[in-house]
Design a protein around this motif. Structure first.
Motif, PDB file in Angstrom:
ATOM      1  N   LYS A 581       0.849  -1.187   0.000  1.00 46.51           N
ATOM      2  CA  LYS A 581       0.000   0.000   0.000  1.00 46.51           C
ATOM      3  C   LYS A 581       0.886   1.239   0.000  1.00 46.51           C
ATOM      4  O   LYS A 581       1.869   1.300   0.738  1.00 46.51           O
ATOM      5  N   PRO A 582       0.543   2.233  -0.821  1.00 47.56           N
ATOM      6  CA  PRO A 582       1.372   3.444  -0.866  1.00 47.56           C
ATOM      7  C   PRO A 582       1.192   4.288   0.390  1.00 47.56           C
ATOM      8  O   PRO A 582       0.208   4.153   1.116  1.00 47.56           O
ATOM      9  N   LYS A 583       2.165   5.144   0.627  1.00 46.08           N
ATOM     10  CA  LYS A 583       2.058   6.067   1.752  1.00 46.08           C
ATOM     11  C   LYS A 583       1.030   7.128   1.391  1.00 46.08           C
ATOM     12  O   LYS A 583       1.184   7.879   0.427  1.00 46.08           O
ATOM     13  N   LEU A 584      -0.024   7.188   2.161  1.00 46.13           N
ATOM     14  CA  LEU A 584      -1.187   7.973   1.776  1.00 46.13           C
ATOM     15  C   LEU A 584      -0.922   9.475   1.789  1.00 46.13           C
ATOM     16  O   LEU A 584      -1.474  10.220   0.982  1.00 46.13           O
ATOM     17  N   SER A 585      -0.071   9.927   2.684  1.00 44.71           N
ATOM     18  CA  SER A 585       0.213  11.367   2.729  1.00 44.71           C
ATOM     19  C   SER A 585       0.887  11.825   1.439  1.00 44.71           C
ATOM     20  O   SER A 585       0.609  12.917   0.937  1.00 44.71           O
ATOM     21  N   LEU A 586       1.760  10.984   0.881  1.00 44.31           N
ATOM     22  CA  LEU A 586       2.411  11.332  -0.377  1.00 44.31           C
ATOM     23  C   LEU A 586       1.419  11.317  -1.529  1.00 44.31           C
ATOM     24  O   LEU A 586       1.471  12.168  -2.424  1.00 44.31           O
ATOM     25  N   LEU A 587       0.514  10.344  -1.517  1.00 44.21           N
ATOM     26  CA  LEU A 587      -0.492  10.282  -2.572  1.00 44.21           C
ATOM     27  C   LEU A 587      -1.378  11.522  -2.550  1.00 44.21           C
ATOM     28  O   LEU A 587      -1.741  12.051  -3.601  1.00 44.21           O
ATOM     29  N   MET A 588      -1.713  11.985  -1.376  1.00 43.62           N
ATOM     30  CA  MET A 588      -2.540  13.184  -1.275  1.00 43.62           C
ATOM     31  C   MET A 588      -1.817  14.387  -1.851  1.00 43.62           C
ATOM     32  O   MET A 588      -2.421  15.228  -2.523  1.00 43.62           O
ATOM     33  N   GLN A 589      -0.513  14.471  -1.596  1.00 39.63           N
ATOM     34  CA  GLN A 589       0.261  15.580  -2.160  1.00 39.63           C
ATOM     35  C   GLN A 589       0.270  15.511  -3.680  1.00 39.63           C
ATOM     36  O   GLN A 589       0.099  16.521  -4.368  1.00 39.63           O
ATOM     37  N   GLY A 590       0.485  14.312  -4.226  1.00 40.88           N
ATOM     38  CA  GLY A 590       0.528  14.151  -5.674  1.00 40.88           C
ATOM     39  C   GLY A 590      -0.795  14.455  -6.324  1.00 40.88           C
ATOM     40  O   GLY A 590      -0.864  15.175  -7.331  1.00 40.88           O
ATOM     41  N   ILE A 591      -1.891  13.917  -5.770  1.00 37.90           N
ATOM     42  CA  ILE A 591      -3.208  14.145  -6.351  1.00 37.90           C
ATOM     43  C   ILE A 591      -3.603  15.607  -6.234  1.00 37.90           C
ATOM     44  O   ILE A 591      -4.202  16.181  -7.142  1.00 37.90           O
ATOM     45  N   SER A 592      -3.260  16.236  -5.120  1.00 33.30           N
ATOM     46  CA  SER A 592      -3.561  17.664  -4.959  1.00 33.30           C
ATOM     47  C   SER A 592      -2.841  18.498  -6.015  1.00 33.30           C
ATOM     48  O   SER A 592      -3.373  19.506  -6.501  1.00 33.30           O
ATOM     49  N   GLU A 593      -1.625  18.084  -6.389  1.00 37.15           N
ATOM     50  CA  GLU A 593      -0.863  18.821  -7.399  1.00 37.15           C
ATOM     51  C   GLU A 593      -1.561  18.795  -8.748  1.00 37.15           C
ATOM     52  O   GLU A 593      -1.418  19.713  -9.552  1.00 37.15           O
ATOM     53  N   LEU A 594      -2.356  17.767  -8.994  1.00 36.24           N
ATOM     54  CA  LEU A 594      -3.019  17.629 -10.289  1.00 36.24           C
ATOM     55  C   LEU A 594      -4.215  18.565 -10.451  1.00 36.24           C
ATOM     56  O   LEU A 594      -4.740  18.703 -11.555  1.00 36.24           O
ATOM     57  N   LYS A 595      -4.666  19.187  -9.387  1.00 35.17           N
ATOM     58  CA  LYS A 595      -5.816  20.090  -9.501  1.00 35.17           C
ATOM     59  C   LYS A 595      -5.519  21.491  -8.981  1.00 35.17           C
ATOM     60  O   LYS A 595      -6.410  22.317  -8.846  1.00 35.17           O
ATOM     61  N   ARG A 596      -4.244  21.753  -8.717  1.00 30.06           N
ATOM     62  CA  ARG A 596      -3.881  23.028  -8.095  1.00 30.06           C
ATOM     63  C   ARG A 596      -4.153  24.223  -9.000  1.00 30.06           C
ATOM     64  O   ARG A 596      -4.437  25.328  -8.532  1.00 30.06           O
TER      65      ARG A 596
END
Length: 602
Positions: A581-596
């Motif tokens: 399972k990926p580290k969720l805090s990093l995934l949130m940062q990455g996904i947030s970057e896609l809609k910034r």
């Protein structure tokens, strides 16, 4: 028995009538909650797109709630012994459904994703982020929703006789049916016609699976597959454009003085491991005498990486920039400073990204002859000799022979010889390196050499099935073989250095903007990258991807996430880690970057 002495049939009949009205009012409630999806999505610019949105909103939530009633509550009506127990069960189920819908709108608002196992983990994990805390506050509404549903249940039961005489059930049933069928028919046509203002809405609402019939229509000759494919390539797959908030603040500069010249050399499909004395002696010599980023990743495994290089943004923004007329911040400032442009390509800028986003048709011009790398270099050399020291210039030279090494020997996935194709590929690399020698010599011998920035890189790599997944070439996975490319920079007065920390194509834009054009605006206002010269240490993750997928590359693994929030984890050699399972805090940062850089149209 219901109340006093009613027969089983009367009880069931009354509960069915009650269930219809209870579902109807929950449809209205779901539609009202569903307006949050509309407010967080772009408003379609065409009348047909707007019509589809309204019909889909009415039909989808009508079908979703009533379908759930038919599949779950309706069967319970025949087996539940008490009307009170049936109503309590219905209220409990409706409360859970409305709560889940409300939570989904929150996920869509913050992550632009609907609830999936990944999103659920992100919002309920132990990482105490602000997003996680706000999400948990929403559960406070559960008792409120339950009491509202209980009140609705009681009111409908007491007013059942009056409601039965309203005679509004059939008109609403017709409305929901027409909206549901009409929205799916419109989407079927839009999908077959690549009509973006409609197809871009396919993921607006949860559990939405709009009807398509492209294969059926193609089989019966109603659509031309080749023409449709060409249209999608030229116009993009997204269609309707979300409003862009780009840049996040006006870009300002310390001074407008003309400075260095800028030369970018793009070698199509050049792998990072080809930078050696055997395959590329000239490039390797250049790398040793300049700054060599030896752990560099492209922004994508396909031509979308060009967008990342010039804009410093991930590939999911491509379709929104395609028709937005937002120029690359680098090129916009070079135009403002009256730089002379010289653009040359071995395949005459065959990628649609060049003419539709990065450059203009006037800058590229119309082809006068069939191009090749040797002709492009010859034209560049003539143009370069004509430049004068008093006028700064920008030049872009694209060499494409490496990517075309197998044009006459297509790969067979059944009887393929990996080593033979790799040998042919490296022969093409060596030839390109020899051709590039003349360009590098011309630059070095120029009196402007010490006032010229030279960037040499590639759009993406090339795989020969090293991952054992039947992957050849590019655009098939996000392994290092398809993403890692050379990044060599000659910068006046900067000492040669071999840099091993990871870097990305997204970093070139802030590097040129800050260290070359001297902007005073923070890079996060216009880019997802970092200045290559001011990075203190290796970052936690790099972002790559395309229109449909993103890849978060860390020191230990690569996480690939699709548009629905589903993820797959791979190790350094791109072997699937099914239990990881990926580290969720990093995934949130990455996904947030896609809609910034998006914001809803008002």
């Amino acid at each position: 028995m219901v109340d006093s002495g009613n027969t089983y049939g009367d009880k069931v009949s009354k509960l069915i009538t009650w269930g219809h009205w209870f579902s109807f009012f929950n449809i209205i409630a779901a539609m009202l909650i569903g307006t949050r999806y509309i407010s967080q999505s772009p408003w379609p610019e065409t009348l047909l797109g707007q019509t589809y949105l309204v019909l889909n909103w009415i039909g989808h939530f009508g079908f979703l709630v009533f379908g759930f009633y038919i599949l779950v509550l309706f069967p319970l009506t025949f087996v539940t012994p008490s009307q009170r127990l049936m109503r309590v069960l219905s209220v409990t189920i409706a409360t859970a459904g409305m709560t889940l819908l409300l939570l989904d709108t929150y996920a869509y608002q913050n992550l632009h994703l609907h609830i999936t196992p990944l999103v659920w983990d992100m919002l309920l994990n132990n990482d105490k982020s602000n997003l996680n805390t706000q999400w948990q506050y929403l559960f406070i509404l559960v008792p409120v929703i339950f009491l509202l549903q209980l009140s609705l249940s009681e009111w409908v039961w007491n007013k059942l006789r009056k409601l039965a005489h309203k005679h509004v059930g059939r008109p609403f049933a017709i409305l929901f049916s027409v909206a549901f069928i009409g929205s799916h028919l419109i989407h079927t046509w839009a999908d077959a016609s690549a009509y973006g203002p409609v197809t871009a809405q396919r993921a607006t609402f949860p559990l939405s699976y709009p009807m398509t019939a492209r294969s059926f229509l193609e089989k019966h000759g109603f659509i031309d597959r080749e023409a449709l494919t060409k249209q999608i390539q030229e116009e993009g797959a997204g269609g309707a454009q979300e409003a862009m908030r780009y840049p996040l603040e006006p870009i300002k500069f310390k001074s407008k003085q003309t400075g260095y010249n800028l030369q970018i050399i793009m070698i199509d499909s050049l792998r990072a491991d080809t930078l050696n004395h055997t395959d590329t002696p000239n490039l390797t010599r250049f790398a040793q005498n300049n700054v060599n980023y030896n752990n560099h990743y492209s922004a994508s495994n396909n031509p979308t990486s060009l967008f990342g290089l010039f804009y410093g943004l991930p590939g999911n923004y491509v379709d929104n920039f395609r028709n937005s007329n937002i120029e690359s911040p680098i090129l916009a400032e070079l135009h403002n400073r009256n730089y002379t442009f010289g653009l040359f390509s071995g395949d005459d800028f065959n990628s649609s990204l060049y003419k539709q986003i990065i450059f203009t048709k006037d800058e590229i011009g119309e082809p006068k002859e069939k191009m090749s790398d040797s002709k492009a270099i010859s034209q560049w050399n003539d143009w370069f000799k004509a430049q004068t020291p008093d006028k700064p210039w920008f030049s872009y030279l694209e060499l494409t022979s490496v990517s075309e090494y197998d044009a006459t020997s297509p790969i067979s996935t059944e009887n393929s010889d990996q080593s033979a194709f790799e040998v042919n590929y490296r022969k093409a690399v060596k030839k390109t390196d020899q051709q590039l020698k003349a360009v590098l010599n011309a630059l070095k011998q120029s009196p402007d050499w010490e006032k010229t920035i030279v960037v040499i890189t590639s759009n993406h790599g090339m795989e020969f099935d090293e991952t054992n997944t039947n992957s050849w070439g590019s655009s098939t996975n996000f392994s290092q073989y398809q993403l890692r490319v050379p990044m060599l920079i000659h910068w006046p007065e900067v000492e040669p250095e071999l840099i091993m920390t990871r870097s990305s194509h997204l970093d070139l834009t802030p590097t040129l903007m800050e260290s070359f054009l001297k902007t005073t605006t923070p890079s996060e206002s216009y880019s997802s990258g970092l200045n290559l010269f001011t990075q203190d240490n290796d970052r936690n993750w790099l972002l790559a991807g395309d229109r449909k997928n993103i890849a978060l590359i860390t020191n230990t693994n690569t996480v690939v996430i699709d548009t629905f929030g589903n993820y797959k984890v791979y190790d350094e050699n791109y072997n699937r880690l099914t239990d990881e399972k990926p580290k969720l805090s990093l995934l949130m940062q990455g996904i947030s970057e896609l809609k910034r850089f998006y914001h809803p149209k008002k």
